[in-house]
Design a protein around this motif. Sequence first.
Motif, PDB file in Angstrom:
ATOM      1  N   ARG A 153       3.418  -4.620  -4.250  1.00  0.00           N
ATOM      2  CA  ARG A 153       4.762  -4.048  -4.130  1.00  0.00           C
ATOM      3  C   ARG A 153       4.793  -2.605  -4.630  1.00  0.00           C
ATOM      4  O   ARG A 153       5.440  -1.745  -4.027  1.00  0.00           O
ATOM      5  CB  ARG A 153       5.763  -4.888  -4.907  1.00  0.00           C
ATOM      6  CG  ARG A 153       6.084  -6.200  -4.235  1.00  0.00           C
ATOM      7  CD  ARG A 153       7.037  -7.013  -5.062  1.00  0.00           C
ATOM      8  NE  ARG A 153       7.396  -8.249  -4.381  1.00  0.00           N
ATOM      9  CZ  ARG A 153       7.754  -9.358  -5.004  1.00  0.00           C
ATOM     10  NH1 ARG A 153       7.817  -9.391  -6.323  1.00  0.00           N
ATOM     11  NH2 ARG A 153       8.065 -10.429  -4.309  1.00  0.00           N
ATOM     12  N   ARG A 154       4.100  -2.362  -5.709  1.00  0.00           N
ATOM     13  CA  ARG A 154       4.039  -1.005  -6.268  1.00  0.00           C
ATOM     14  C   ARG A 154       3.341  -0.067  -5.289  1.00  0.00           C
ATOM     15  O   ARG A 154       3.793   1.057  -5.051  1.00  0.00           O
ATOM     16  CB  ARG A 154       3.297  -1.030  -7.610  1.00  0.00           C
ATOM     17  CG  ARG A 154       3.243   0.321  -8.302  1.00  0.00           C
ATOM     18  CD  ARG A 154       2.393   0.267  -9.539  1.00  0.00           C
ATOM     19  NE  ARG A 154       1.023  -0.051  -9.142  1.00  0.00           N
ATOM     20  CZ  ARG A 154       0.053  -0.371  -9.977  1.00  0.00           C
ATOM     21  NH1 ARG A 154       0.279  -0.442 -11.263  1.00  0.00           N
ATOM     22  NH2 ARG A 154      -1.156  -0.628  -9.540  1.00  0.00           N
ATOM     23  N   ASP A 155       2.255  -0.532  -4.685  1.00  0.00           N
ATOM     24  CA  ASP A 155       1.515   0.265  -3.716  1.00  0.00           C
ATOM     25  C   ASP A 155       2.383   0.556  -2.493  1.00  0.00           C
ATOM     26  O   ASP A 155       2.412   1.682  -1.995  1.00  0.00           O
ATOM     27  CB  ASP A 155       0.244  -0.482  -3.300  1.00  0.00           C
ATOM     28  CG  ASP A 155      -0.716   0.382  -2.513  1.00  0.00           C
ATOM     29  OD1 ASP A 155      -0.846   1.575  -2.843  1.00  0.00           O
ATOM     30  OD2 ASP A 155      -1.347  -0.142  -1.575  1.00  0.00           O
ATOM     31  N   HIS A 156       3.123  -0.440  -2.031  1.00  0.00           N
ATOM     32  CA  HIS A 156       4.017  -0.283  -0.884  1.00  0.00           C
ATOM     33  C   HIS A 156       5.074   0.781  -1.183  1.00  0.00           C
ATOM     34  O   HIS A 156       5.332   1.656  -0.348  1.00  0.00           O
ATOM     35  CB  HIS A 156       4.662  -1.628  -0.563  1.00  0.00           C
ATOM     36  CG  HIS A 156       5.523  -1.626   0.651  1.00  0.00           C
ATOM     37  ND1 HIS A 156       6.877  -1.440   0.585  1.00  0.00           N
ATOM     38  CD2 HIS A 156       5.218  -1.796   1.964  1.00  0.00           C
ATOM     39  CE1 HIS A 156       7.385  -1.484   1.808  1.00  0.00           C
ATOM     40  NE2 HIS A 156       6.394  -1.700   2.666  1.00  0.00           N
ATOM     41  N   ALA A 157       5.670   0.723  -2.357  1.00  0.00           N
ATOM     42  CA  ALA A 157       6.693   1.701  -2.738  1.00  0.00           C
ATOM     43  C   ALA A 157       6.100   3.107  -2.862  1.00  0.00           C
ATOM     44  O   ALA A 157       6.703   4.091  -2.410  1.00  0.00           O
ATOM     45  CB  ALA A 157       7.349   1.285  -4.045  1.00  0.00           C
ATOM     46  N   ARG A 158       4.909   3.199  -3.446  1.00  0.00           N
ATOM     47  CA  ARG A 158       4.256   4.502  -3.618  1.00  0.00           C
ATOM     48  C   ARG A 158       3.931   5.124  -2.263  1.00  0.00           C
ATOM     49  O   ARG A 158       4.153   6.327  -2.041  1.00  0.00           O
ATOM     50  CB  ARG A 158       2.971   4.333  -4.443  1.00  0.00           C
ATOM     51  CG  ARG A 158       2.238   5.629  -4.738  1.00  0.00           C
ATOM     52  CD  ARG A 158       0.952   5.377  -5.523  1.00  0.00           C
ATOM     53  NE  ARG A 158       0.022   4.541  -4.804  1.00  0.00           N
ATOM     54  CZ  ARG A 158      -0.813   4.965  -3.854  1.00  0.00           C
ATOM     55  NH1 ARG A 158      -0.825   6.237  -3.512  1.00  0.00           N
ATOM     56  NH2 ARG A 158      -1.642   4.145  -3.258  1.00  0.00           N
ATOM     57  N   LEU A 159       3.462   4.310  -1.353  1.00  0.00           N
ATOM     58  CA  LEU A 159       3.146   4.816  -0.014  1.00  0.00           C
ATOM     59  C   LEU A 159       4.411   5.266   0.714  1.00  0.00           C
ATOM     60  O   LEU A 159       4.404   6.271   1.423  1.00  0.00           O
ATOM     61  CB  LEU A 159       2.401   3.753   0.791  1.00  0.00           C
ATOM     62  CG  LEU A 159       0.962   3.510   0.309  1.00  0.00           C
ATOM     63  CD1 LEU A 159       0.431   2.202   0.884  1.00  0.00           C
ATOM     64  CD2 LEU A 159       0.069   4.670   0.663  1.00  0.00           C
ATOM     65  N   GLY A 160       5.501   4.537   0.528  1.00  0.00           N
ATOM     66  CA  GLY A 160       6.771   4.954   1.114  1.00  0.00           C
ATOM     67  C   GLY A 160       7.203   6.311   0.588  1.00  0.00           C
ATOM     68  O   GLY A 160       7.691   7.164   1.352  1.00  0.00           O
ATOM     69  N   HIS A 161       6.994   6.524  -0.692  1.00  0.00           N
ATOM     70  CA  HIS A 161       7.329   7.810  -1.302  1.00  0.00           C
ATOM     71  C   HIS A 161       6.446   8.932  -0.726  1.00  0.00           C
ATOM     72  O   HIS A 161       6.941  10.022  -0.411  1.00  0.00           O
ATOM     73  CB  HIS A 161       7.160   7.725  -2.818  1.00  0.00           C
ATOM     74  CG  HIS A 161       7.438   8.996  -3.531  1.00  0.00           C
ATOM     75  ND1 HIS A 161       8.702   9.525  -3.654  1.00  0.00           N
ATOM     76  CD2 HIS A 161       6.608   9.859  -4.154  1.00  0.00           C
ATOM     77  CE1 HIS A 161       8.635  10.677  -4.316  1.00  0.00           C
ATOM     78  NE2 HIS A 161       7.376  10.888  -4.638  1.00  0.00           N
ATOM     79  N   LEU A 162       5.162   8.659  -0.580  1.00  0.00           N
ATOM     80  CA  LEU A 162       4.255   9.660  -0.020  1.00  0.00           C
ATOM     81  C   LEU A 162       4.612   9.990   1.433  1.00  0.00           C
ATOM     82  O   LEU A 162       4.511  11.145   1.854  1.00  0.00           O
ATOM     83  CB  LEU A 162       2.803   9.176  -0.115  1.00  0.00           C
ATOM     84  CG  LEU A 162       2.222   9.103  -1.526  1.00  0.00           C
ATOM     85  CD1 LEU A 162       0.834   8.467  -1.487  1.00  0.00           C
ATOM     86  CD2 LEU A 162       2.181  10.467  -2.170  1.00  0.00           C
ATOM     87  N   ILE A 163       5.043   8.985   2.177  1.00  0.00           N
ATOM     88  CA  ILE A 163       5.474   9.211   3.558  1.00  0.00           C
ATOM     89  C   ILE A 163       6.705  10.113   3.570  1.00  0.00           C
ATOM     90  O   ILE A 163       6.787  11.068   4.354  1.00  0.00           O
ATOM     91  CB  ILE A 163       5.752   7.873   4.274  1.00  0.00           C
ATOM     92  CG1 ILE A 163       4.435   7.143   4.546  1.00  0.00           C
ATOM     93  CG2 ILE A 163       6.525   8.085   5.576  1.00  0.00           C
ATOM     94  CD1 ILE A 163       4.601   5.697   4.981  1.00  0.00           C
ATOM     95  N   ASP A 164       7.658   9.823   2.693  1.00  0.00           N
ATOM     96  CA  ASP A 164       8.862  10.662   2.605  1.00  0.00           C
ATOM     97  C   ASP A 164       8.506  12.112   2.266  1.00  0.00           C
ATOM     98  O   ASP A 164       9.060  13.042   2.865  1.00  0.00           O
ATOM     99  CB  ASP A 164       9.826  10.123   1.554  1.00  0.00           C
ATOM    100  CG  ASP A 164      10.505   8.831   1.984  1.00  0.00           C
ATOM    101  OD1 ASP A 164      10.512   8.533   3.194  1.00  0.00           O
ATOM    102  OD2 ASP A 164      11.039   8.134   1.101  1.00  0.00           O
ATOM    103  N   LEU A 165       7.596  12.287   1.332  1.00  0.00           N
ATOM    104  CA  LEU A 165       7.183  13.648   0.958  1.00  0.00           C
ATOM    105  C   LEU A 165       6.533  14.370   2.132  1.00  0.00           C
ATOM    106  O   LEU A 165       6.794  15.555   2.370  1.00  0.00           O
ATOM    107  CB  LEU A 165       6.221  13.614  -0.227  1.00  0.00           C
ATOM    108  CG  LEU A 165       6.813  13.229  -1.574  1.00  0.00           C
ATOM    109  CD1 LEU A 165       5.700  13.139  -2.628  1.00  0.00           C
ATOM    110  CD2 LEU A 165       7.877  14.220  -2.003  1.00  0.00           C
ATOM    111  N   GLU A 166       5.692  13.654   2.848  1.00  0.00           N
ATOM    112  CA  GLU A 166       5.007  14.267   3.994  1.00  0.00           C
ATOM    113  C   GLU A 166       6.019  14.657   5.076  1.00  0.00           C
ATOM    114  O   GLU A 166       5.906  15.722   5.685  1.00  0.00           O
ATOM    115  CB  GLU A 166       3.958  13.306   4.563  1.00  0.00           C
ATOM    116  CG  GLU A 166       3.063  13.909   5.614  1.00  0.00           C
ATOM    117  CD  GLU A 166       2.172  15.024   5.109  1.00  0.00           C
ATOM    118  OE1 GLU A 166       1.916  15.970   5.887  1.00  0.00           O
ATOM    119  OE2 GLU A 166       1.727  14.973   3.937  1.00  0.00           O
TER     120      GLU A 166
END
Length: 66
Positions: free
Chosen positions: A10-23
């Motif tokens: 779940r933490r990895d999923h949230a972190r990846l979502g954040h990285l996608i938003d930043l990109e």
Amino acid sequence: MLHIQLYRARRDHARLGHLIDLELRRLRPDASRLAELKKRKLAARDRIAVLEARQAEGLTPPPQTA
């Protein structure tokens, strides 16, 4: 142990979502990086589904709260 794996997924999923938003906020988002991040986020979501199913089946008891 299962609850730890679920927490990490779940933490990895949230972190990846954040990285996608930043990109996506970049002036010129990198399409290949975006595709890779989305692929990894999808894999994390699949891992979460499998772990939640295992937990629901009772293969491992849920974490105990104090």
